[in-house]
Design an enzyme around this catalytic site. Sequence first.
Site, PDB file in Angstrom:
ATOM      1  N   THR A  66      41.838  43.749  33.133  1.00 31.26           N
ATOM      2  CA  THR A  66      41.905  44.765  34.115  1.00 31.26           C
ATOM      3  C   THR A  66      43.327  45.070  34.468  1.00 31.26           C
ATOM      4  OG1 THR A  66      39.996  43.568  35.007  1.00 31.26           O
ATOM      5  CG2 THR A  66      41.433  44.536  36.673  1.00 31.26           C
ATOM      6  N   ARG A  68      26.037  44.579  35.699  1.00 32.21           N
ATOM      7  CA  ARG A  68      26.847  43.685  35.993  1.00 32.21           C
ATOM      8  C   ARG A  68      28.122  44.425  37.013  1.00 32.21           C
ATOM      9  NH1 ARG A  68      32.499  42.080  35.630  1.00 32.21           N
ATOM     10  NH2 ARG A  68      32.781  39.893  35.960  1.00 32.21           N
ATOM     11  N   ASP A 124      34.530  41.304  40.392  1.00 31.72           N
ATOM     12  CA  ASP A 124      35.298  41.201  41.612  1.00 31.72           C
ATOM     13  C   ASP A 124      36.017  42.611  41.891  1.00 31.72           C
ATOM     14  OD1 ASP A 124      36.653  40.293  38.966  1.00 31.72           O
ATOM     15  OD2 ASP A 124      38.662  39.705  40.645  1.00 31.72           O
ATOM     16  N   THR A 154      42.927  39.599  38.425  1.00 34.54           N
ATOM     17  CA  THR A 154      42.314  39.733  37.258  1.00 34.54           C
ATOM     18  C   THR A 154      42.026  38.334  36.809  1.00 34.54           C
ATOM     19  OG1 THR A 154      42.728  40.497  34.871  1.00 34.54           O
ATOM     20  CG2 THR A 154      44.736  39.739  36.186  1.00 34.54           C
ATOM     21  N   GLY A 209      35.686  37.416  36.976  1.00 34.62           N
ATOM     22  CA  GLY A 209      35.409  38.059  38.226  1.00 34.62           C
ATOM     23  C   GLY A 209      34.358  37.101  38.744  1.00 34.62           C
TER      24      GLY A 209
HETATM   25  N1  ASP Z   1      38.084  40.414  36.805  1.00 32.64           N
HETATM   26  C1  ASP Z   1      37.358  41.567  35.976  1.00 32.64           C
HETATM   27  C2  ASP Z   1      35.953  41.569  36.226  1.00 32.64           C
HETATM   28  O1  ASP Z   1      35.517  40.353  36.088  1.00 32.64           O
HETATM   29  C3  ASP Z   1      37.899  41.452  34.416  1.00 32.64           C
HETATM   30  C4  ASP Z   1      39.237  41.111  34.424  1.00 32.64           C
HETATM   31  O2  ASP Z   1      40.181  40.920  35.134  1.00 32.64           O
HETATM   32  O3  ASP Z   1      39.689  41.132  32.990  1.00 32.64           O
HETATM   33  O4  ASP Z   1      35.476  42.480  36.038  1.00 32.64           O
END
Ligand code: ASP
Length: 310
Positions: A176, A204, A207, A227, A230
């Site tokens: 992210t 889905r 976060d 990040t 999540g």
């Molecule tokens: N936190 C993000 C999610 O769960 C994924 C990530 O940060 O890589 O969608």
Amino acid sequence: MPWSLVIHGGAGSIERHRLTPEQDAGVRAALALALDRGGAILSAGGSALDAVEAAVQVLEDDPHFNAGRGAAFGRDGTIELDAAIMDGHHRAAGAAAGLTTTRSPVALARRVMEASPHVLLSGTGAESFAREQGLEAVDPAWFATPERRRQLDELLARARDANGADAFDVDMKYGTVGAVACDAAGHLAAATSTGGVTGKRWGRIGDSPLIGAGTFADDRACAVSCTGSGEFFIRVGVAHEIAARIRLAGDSPQAAAEAVMAEVKALGGTGGVIVTAPGGEAVWTFTTPGMYRARATAAGLREVAVYGDE
Ligand code: ASP
């Protein structure tokens, strides 16, 4: 008032031997560009909100990151994008989830905040609102990159080997993107944008677009963008929890961030956070081997880093 800006491009198994020199250089150049775009706004007296949106948009358009172009594929081969933005001055917030054609999810999150009575829109409704607002739409193929497709194929092969068990990208190799800022007026803002996790299913949502989980800003405490895995960040309420520790327990931003990431780790999650506070603090912490990250302050600090040790 001193301004500050911190950005991230995801946390995960980011280690020297896993990145080619081209990837390393490409990631660093994009982080530096995002830092420059956001920093130019802040040093000219612009708002934290404009700075975080501008910085995130640079990373959304860059295929090295899992947001906008270059986003992770879901299990069915589609890409669904999530984003959020929050203004710490008024605690106004906007977010969008499950987007398939809006080029800049963070721009839509900002429109949700400023031009709708709602905080979080999803799916086809969010897309129609984006069109009403005149935001650019692209063919879903625009977001797709061969590298992300390869990651999905690898994951599906692993799932087959495990007799069809559901699989997620536990390595979280690339993540992210997000930005947090404090402007010269002392106001805070946070923004996060993502394609979620490779192999996700059933609509889905992670976060990132959830205010208080992956994104939060409150002038009384801090601005946070997360990040990582999540599901764990949602259960801990990471971004709000960091703010609560600062506001109610008097923790420093660094101590609050570390304490809450320790809670995530204790539950089995991994990742990282970036935090700015009204005093101009610009901090990060992560429990993964690396995190794409960068920061700049009015005092002249400027740093771009990728691995645990730099
Ligand atoms: N936190 C993000 C999610 O769960 C994924 C990530 O940060 O890589 O969608």
